[in-house]
Design a protein around this motif. Sequence first.
Motif, PDB file in Angstrom:
ATOM      1  N   LYS A   1      -4.233   4.089  -8.265  1.00  0.00           N
ATOM      2  CA  LYS A   1      -4.650   3.985  -7.008  1.00  0.00           C
ATOM      3  C   LYS A   1      -6.058   4.614  -6.667  1.00  0.00           C
ATOM      4  CE  LYS A   1      -0.249   3.408  -4.329  1.00  0.00           C
ATOM      5  NZ  LYS A   1       0.354   3.713  -3.195  1.00  0.00           N
TER       6      LYS A   1
ATOM      7  N   LYS B   1      -5.792   1.607  -2.477  1.00  0.00           N
ATOM      8  CA  LYS B   1      -5.531   0.294  -3.436  1.00  0.00           C
ATOM      9  C   LYS B   1      -5.725   0.510  -4.687  1.00  0.00           C
ATOM     10  CE  LYS B   1      -8.096  -2.365   0.285  1.00  0.00           C
ATOM     11  NZ  LYS B   1      -8.937  -3.352   0.875  1.00  0.00           N
TER      12      LYS B   1
ATOM     13  N   ILE C   1       0.886  -1.239  -0.050  1.00  0.00           N
ATOM     14  CA  ILE C   1       0.070   0.043  -0.069  1.00  0.00           C
ATOM     15  C   ILE C   1       0.842   1.103   0.184  1.00  0.00           C
ATOM     16  CG2 ILE C   1      -1.765   1.406   1.093  1.00  0.00           C
ATOM     17  CD1 ILE C   1      -2.902  -1.133  -0.014  1.00  0.00           C
TER      18      ILE C   1
END
Length: 390
Positions: free
Chosen positions: A374, A379, A62
Amino acid sequence: MIGKILFQRKVVKMKKDGNEWKFSGWSQRSQKCSLSPCISQCQVGKFCESHAPREILLLQDIGATPPILALLNPYPTATPYTDSKIRQKLGNCGIKKTRGGKEVIGGSEIRNQSVLLYEYVVKKRTDEEETFLKIIGRWPYQNDNNKVHDSVYLAVSLMVMIKGGATLLNSRILFFTGDAVWVKSFLNGNGVTFNKGEEVENVSVNPPGVSGEINRSLPYVYLGRNDNGEFYTGVQNQITQSVSGAKSPYHVLMKAETGMDHFEDDEDMTIFQSPIPKLLRNVVSHNQRSKFSTEKEEEFSKMEIAAKKYETLVHVALKIAEIVGQTYKGAFVKGVPKQMTHFNGAIDVVDLKAVYAFMFETSLVISEVSQLEKGLDEKVVINVINVVIN
């Protein structure tokens, strides 16, 4: 004297306990696998290791930009994997431990599946940089169904190579049992679509990846195809570290299995070789690579990497051809290779269309795609499609 061969039949005694079959009188083997035909003992929940529930996990670091992704197929488990359990597995990578009086290095499960993921985690720790790998997608399956495994790995690899914008820490992509319908559904659901175009008239006899003289002592890509729609591609050179001039045993075996051994000089169809640098222009088959200068070895390695990337490009063209139901001389296209190497950023749409037209004498229509990026939750924006594969 005629000898006799005696076969012993193994008898497994079992008894019914409620709705479950259990082993009778066997110490430490109280229950058999819940899959009816299987008589192996339970090792994971109510199943043996081969038939226990498994998952393909898509991981993302992440904190990394651009996004870092990895596919992982961990050992069977009675309950779905959590982020913390996966991070615990990854945390063991590269850690020395003593087991049975011997020193071992942790993380073998990860290293055996993805050496790139293993090395990434170890390097981050060495550089004192944090990683925060999180599960962003999962595909459960059971009964040792490799069709799910191969389909997911192929679909995600194709998506990342075509869309770009992210790194996938996987290199060896198996797809022998991949399901074309599932792969197509996954790609379409993530904005990647293909269609057969019009037949290409007057196809050039010169492959698009060949621009000059070919030196087969140096890395090149060859193509085999027959009138039954079967295709094979591979990287070859006559200067190797070990056996000179040897194609992989797999190539020879698969030629025989598919009837491709009836080709006339199929391996002589060179479809790619990068421009030959000055340092390598005089290289011939009896030269020994081990005696190359550092500069020559660097140039040779560059040609080798370029050839492997083009091989992957041809593999992608073959898989797309299977997905869209492409034909060649009236037969549906079938790619013989069982695996490919994933290269980040390896796909150039112009090159893909060119090699597709040359191989199948048909144009390829491919949608414009946006790069992986993202979302607000950090994510990667991806549509995880769970399609049942029979």
